[in-house]
Motif scaffolding. Sequence first.
Motif: not given
Length: 178
Positions: A2-24
């Motif tokens: 695995x890569x070093x650094x900060x852990x990936x945030x949990x939550x739904x993601x868009x196709x590009x891999x970013x966190x989805x803002x749809x679920x507020x």
Amino acid sequence: MSRAGRKRKQGARTKSGRLSRAAINFDKGTERAQAMQSLYGTDGADQIGRAYRWGLLGEGNEAKALLDLSRKLANAYWRAFTTGPIVSAIADKTGGSIVDLDHEKIKRQEQWLTECLRFVDRMGVRRSFDQLVIDVNPDHGPPWLDNLIFARRTHKHADPMDERRLREALDGLCALIA
């Protein structure tokens, strides 16, 4: 590996891999806060609002007029008789600007408030009046009002002493409207 650094945030993601803002998610508060909201709606933040919501102020426009006058008196009281933090006019948070106050308006409002409170005091109902109108009771109180609301909710008979306290406070309010 695995890569070093900060852990990936949990939550739904868009196709590009970013966190989805749809679920507020909106915070609805604790279970108790939600229960209070269901009982009193937006009027549960003060004792006069709770009394109004349960029909203890009367019916229709008269009850609304009592509610509005009560809140106007309470706002004027706490504006006139509380002190806030000491702030420097040179370096306050607004960039050092000085707010122009309408001193005549403030004086008239304080005189109106003083006349109203003296009138209620002469009636001999000031303690009940203050408990219903002036005192800060954001969640519950005064006890006699809580008892009256409980009796109304459970369709039981209220204690005559509690009804007397409410009547005293409402007599003071009604006299100020007249």
